[in-house]
Scaffold this active site. Structure first.
Site, PDB file in Angstrom:
ATOM      1  N   GLU B  62      42.923  -9.364   7.856  1.00 55.26           N
ATOM      2  CA  GLU B  62      43.995 -10.236   7.147  1.00 55.26           C
ATOM      3  C   GLU B  62      43.364 -11.067   6.270  1.00 55.26           C
ATOM      4  OE1 GLU B  62      43.442  -9.595  10.508  1.00 55.26           O
ATOM      5  OE2 GLU B  62      45.187  -8.227  10.943  1.00 55.26           O
ATOM      6  N   HIS B 131      53.278 -10.761  19.641  1.00 57.47           N
ATOM      7  CA  HIS B 131      54.027 -10.116  18.966  1.00 57.47           C
ATOM      8  C   HIS B 131      55.601 -10.697  18.531  1.00 57.47           C
ATOM      9  CE1 HIS B 131      51.042  -7.100  20.321  1.00 57.47           C
ATOM     10  NE2 HIS B 131      51.488  -6.072  19.320  1.00 57.47           N
TER      11      HIS B 131
HETATM   12  C1  TPP Z   1      44.078  -9.686  14.119  1.00 63.11           C
HETATM   13  C2  TPP Z   1      45.013  -8.201  14.458  1.00 63.11           C
HETATM   14  N1  TPP Z   1      45.373  -7.560  13.561  1.00 63.11           N
HETATM   15  C3  TPP Z   1      46.402  -6.698  13.673  1.00 63.11           C
HETATM   16  C4  TPP Z   1      46.560  -6.029  14.804  1.00 63.11           C
HETATM   17  C5  TPP Z   1      47.448  -5.104  15.075  1.00 63.11           C
HETATM   18  N2  TPP Z   1      46.719  -3.861  15.618  1.00 63.11           N
HETATM   19  C6  TPP Z   1      46.879  -3.606  17.111  1.00 63.11           C
HETATM   20  S1  TPP Z   1      45.749  -2.514  17.287  1.00 63.11           S
HETATM   21  C7  TPP Z   1      45.660  -2.261  15.890  1.00 63.11           C
HETATM   22  C8  TPP Z   1      44.436  -0.997  15.527  1.00 63.11           C
HETATM   23  C9  TPP Z   1      43.122  -1.258  16.061  1.00 63.11           C
HETATM   24  O1  TPP Z   1      42.351  -0.198  15.892  1.00 63.11           O
HETATM   25  P1  TPP Z   1      40.912  -0.104  16.719  1.00 63.11           P
HETATM   26  O2  TPP Z   1      40.177  -1.339  16.471  1.00 63.11           O
HETATM   27  O3  TPP Z   1      40.252   1.212  15.991  1.00 63.11           O
HETATM   28  O4  TPP Z   1      41.141  -0.018  18.122  1.00 63.11           O
HETATM   29  P2  TPP Z   1      42.063   1.240  18.882  1.00 63.11           P
HETATM   30  O5  TPP Z   1      43.331   0.925  18.810  1.00 63.11           O
HETATM   31  O6  TPP Z   1      41.703   2.548  17.998  1.00 63.11           O
HETATM   32  O7  TPP Z   1      41.611   1.302  20.133  1.00 63.11           O
HETATM   33  C10 TPP Z   1      46.073  -3.005  15.068  1.00 63.11           C
HETATM   34  C11 TPP Z   1      45.892  -3.054  13.406  1.00 63.11           C
HETATM   35  C12 TPP Z   1      45.949  -6.898  15.785  1.00 63.11           C
HETATM   36  N3  TPP Z   1      46.322  -6.680  17.118  1.00 63.11           N
HETATM   37  N4  TPP Z   1      45.309  -7.943  15.722  1.00 63.11           N
END
Ligand code: TPP
Ligand code: MG
Lengths: 354, 329
Positions: B62, B131
């Site tokens: 972000e 959230h």
């Molecule tokens: C700081 C932040 N930005 C955005 C999100 C929203 N979000 C939740 S899970 C996710 C994807 C994360 O992907 P990854 O790190 O590859 O983990 P995975 O879900 O594939 O296990 C996002 C964008 C968040 N939780 N925290």
């Protein structure tokens, strides 16, 4: 050069058809059998939690289906006094660490934010704000060193989270202070809809470690014995005072991001189907069956035990446990402020009137 | 011809589409906004329609998203960025507070940043932790930021168009619980500009002041009060910064009583600022102190507890009851 090779070529012990790869030392059969039990439990937990979402018993569930070997291995290589820092996707790892599954699911059931006592099992609350927990893991490890404890910290994150600034800061702090932490990245190829290629064009995620001055190891994330070996060695290095390691597991998110996500919007079924034969559970089962370590009786016993766990999860999550509205005021400060005491009285009066 | 019905997500989508189509400098980026169309589908179809150079996913960071928007705006573009959820905007806080908000002032107006930071905002959707934050006070407290919170789908369209056109950076707070509710939206009818509040319901006994997700709650309270013989008016602020003192004070001076309604914890909040302003400006017209009905001063609760936290109709009417009616003979 060999440093780069370890960061690029995934370490492997069992191939996709469950055979020992050429030149590999066979894993200890009893340890692997224990691992197989863990895989069956993790898979069953994923399925059960998914079913509970469909029944409306859980608000949401980020499944680790396809990543169960990672979930089991990151817990099994830790000693009792070590710490685990999980994300929202790592419920199965938390359970593998010994946390009661119903307590672990409290967050997703919507009763409270963290349903277990982090100190009891040395498992931090599941982190949702991505990569933030990695710095906490570094802090726990650094404090342990300052206090003369030989604790190791296992810090989990996903491929997407490696793009956050906190990931970089955590790696750098850990390397500079030689902190006993293992960064374990489950590269499941997606961050919700965004594929790995949009996160990084580095030769691998493990290769980033070189820039921080720590070892980076890539491992087949669907190969339990390989994971246990690589993570076990990283833990041993950390414990011996040799500092952090970055381990990248090459794996795949079989399910959607969560039940609320529709993966068909951004990836083809073919891609998912390509990964199905690389299933982490099947591979170990085939190997143990061929070795004769896993006979029908033992397999049945493990399946029955997993079924018992699932039944307990259904009963526990399904039970109508009352939540206490006034608890929202109870833990904000060690001692509630006068204002919170006042607000609590307001809510209590409302509830009594109702 | 009847006016089409749109959800707030669709209204915002239409505003983005029209802005991209009409102005080559408008670009939309963030996490999951391209192929997926955003986790709330707000950017659905835009990537397909306008291509990768206008609508794109970024790496997951972000601070990176907002920081890059600063540079793109310095180079003549109008970035509209999405933070996936309110609480996931915090990694960008440094960029927002130290740069987005201040660059115009630092450079004596030589560099303006026409950036819109869209944030799915506030609660009431049963979201697990992080959230459902109501983070408006952080932004409203930061001079240099315009802070907008639509409560209707027509406003979501009109205010977003205005935000994109603004020379100043705008934090655009989209109440999540409105995303999928349909309302008639005629995009050809202009809405009042940013900085103007609207009287959603006239009333002569007391004035409820609300914004974003609290506006329909205030309207419901007013409807309920009407059945009990009390005539409550409702003001929808629409924009928190700039604040429309004129509209708010004109109403409160007429009714002599005011209650501010907002989801965010009340301490040091936007609601507190409103109560203070109204108190200062309308003192001699007030029959009772201005009341605030807000969230409690606790972290946003887990899904099963959120309804105890959120200001509802009963709490608003209880507050209205305390406005010293016995003195009004
Ligand atoms: C700081 C932040 N930005 C955005 C999100 C929203 N979000 C939740 S899970 C996710 C994807 C994360 O992907 P990854 O790190 O590859 O983990 P995975 O879900 O594939 O296990 C996002 C964008 C968040 N939780 N925290
Ligand atoms: Mg991922």
């Amino acid at each position: 050069m060999s440093q780069l090779k370890a960061a690029l070529t995934p370490a492997r012990l069992l191939d996709e058809s469950g055979r020992l790869v050429r030149g590999a030392t066979a894993p200890d059969a009893e340890t692997l059998l224990e691992g197989y039990r863990g895989l069956v439990f993790a898979r069953r937990l994923n399925e059960q939690a998914g079913a509970l979402v469909r029944q409306g018993r859980l608000a949401v569930y980020p499944s680790s289906r396809g990543q169960e070997a990672c979930q089991v291995a990151c817990a099994s290589v830790l000693e009792e006094g070590d710490w685990l820092f999980p994300t929202y996707r790592d419920t199965a790892a938390i359970v593998a660490r010994g946390v009661d599954p119903v307590e672990a699911l409290t967050l997703l059931r919507g009763d409270w934010h963290c349903g277990y006592d982090p100190n009891e099992h040395k498992v931090a609350p599941q982190a949702t704000p991505l990569a933030t927990q990695l710095l906490h893991a570094v802090g726990v490890g650094h404090a342990a060193r300052l206090k003369g404890e030989n604790t190791v910290v296992m810090a989990l994150c996903g491929d997407g989270a490696t793009s956050e600034g906190d990931f970089h800061e955590a790696c750098n702090f850990a390397a500079v202070f030689r902190v006993p932490v293992v960064f374990f990245v489950q590269n499941n190829k997606y961050a919700i809809s965004v594929p790995l290629a949009r996160q990084s064009v580095a030769p691998s995620l493990a290769a980033k470690a070189i820039g921080y001055g720590m070892p980076g190891i890539r491992v087949d994330g669907n190969d339990l014995p390989a994971l246990e070996k690589v993570l076990g060695e990283a833990v041993a290095r950390a414990r011996a005072g040799e500092g952090p390691t970055l381990v990248e597991a090459d794996t795949y998110r079989i399910d959607s991001h969560t039940n609320a996500d529709d993966a068909s919007r951004y990836r083809a079924d073919d891609e998912v189907n390509d990964w199905l034969p690389r299933d982490p559970l099947l591979r170990v089962r085939t190997y143990l069956k061929a070795k004769g370590t896993l006979d029908d009786a033992r397999e049945q016993e493990i399946a029955d035990a997993a079924e018992e766990m699932a039944a307990a999860v259904r009963a526990g999550v399904g039970a109508e446990t009352p939540v206490d509205p006034e608890e929202i005021f109870a833990h904000v400060y060690a001692t509630p402020t006068p204002q919170l005491a006042e607000q609590r009285a307001v809510l209590r009066a409302e509830l009594e009137e109702a | 011809m009847s006016t089409p019905k749109m959800t707030m997500a669709q209204a915002i989508n239409a505003a983005l589409r029209d802005a991209i189509a009409q102005d080559d400098s408008v670009v939309v980026f963030g996490e999951d906004v391209a192929q997926l169309g955003g986790v709330f589908r707000v950017t659905d179809g835009l990537h397909r329609e306008f291509g990768e150079s206008r609508v794109f996913d970024t790496p997951l960071a972000e601070s990176g998203i907002v920081g890059m928007a600063v540079g793109m705006a310095m180079n003549g573009m109008r970035p509209v960025v999405e933070m996936q959820f309110d609480a996931f905007a915090y990694p960008a806080f440094e960029q927002i507070v130290s740069h987005v908000a201040k660059l115009g002032n630092r450079t004596r107006g030589k560099v303006r940043l026409p950036i819109v930071i869209r944030i799915p905002y506030a609660g009431g959707i049963g979201g697990v932790e992080h959230h459902c934050d109501s983070s408006e006070a952080y932004y409203a407290h930061t001079p240099g930021l315009t802070v907008v919170a639509p409560a209707t789908n027509a406003d979501a369209y009109g205010l977003l168009r205005a935000a994109i056109a603004s020379p100043d950076p705008v934090v655009f707070l989209e109440p999540k619980k409105h995303y999928f509710a349909k309302e008639e939206v005629d995009v050809s009818v202009p809405v009042p500009p940013i900085g103007r509040a609207v009287v959603r319901r006239p009333g002569k006994d007391a004035t409820l002041i609300a914004y974003g997700p609290s506006v329909p709650v205030a309207l419901a309270a007013a409807a309920q009060a009407a059945t009990e013989g009390r005539d409550l008016g409702v003001i929808d602020l629409r924009s928190i910064v700039p604040f429309d003192d004129e509209t708010v004070c004109a109403e409160v001076r007429r009714t002599g009583r005011a209650v501010v309604v907002a989801e965010a914890p009340g301490f040091a909040s936007v609601a507190s600022e409103i109560a203070a302003r109204v108190g200062e400006r309308c003192f001699h017209h007030l029959e009772a102190p201005v009341r605030r009905v807000t969230g409690f001063d606790v972290p946003y609760p887990a899904p099963k507890l959120e309804h105890h936290f959120l200001p509802g109709v009963d709490r608003i009417l209880d507050a209205v009851d305390t406005l010293q009616w016995e003195d009004a003979a």
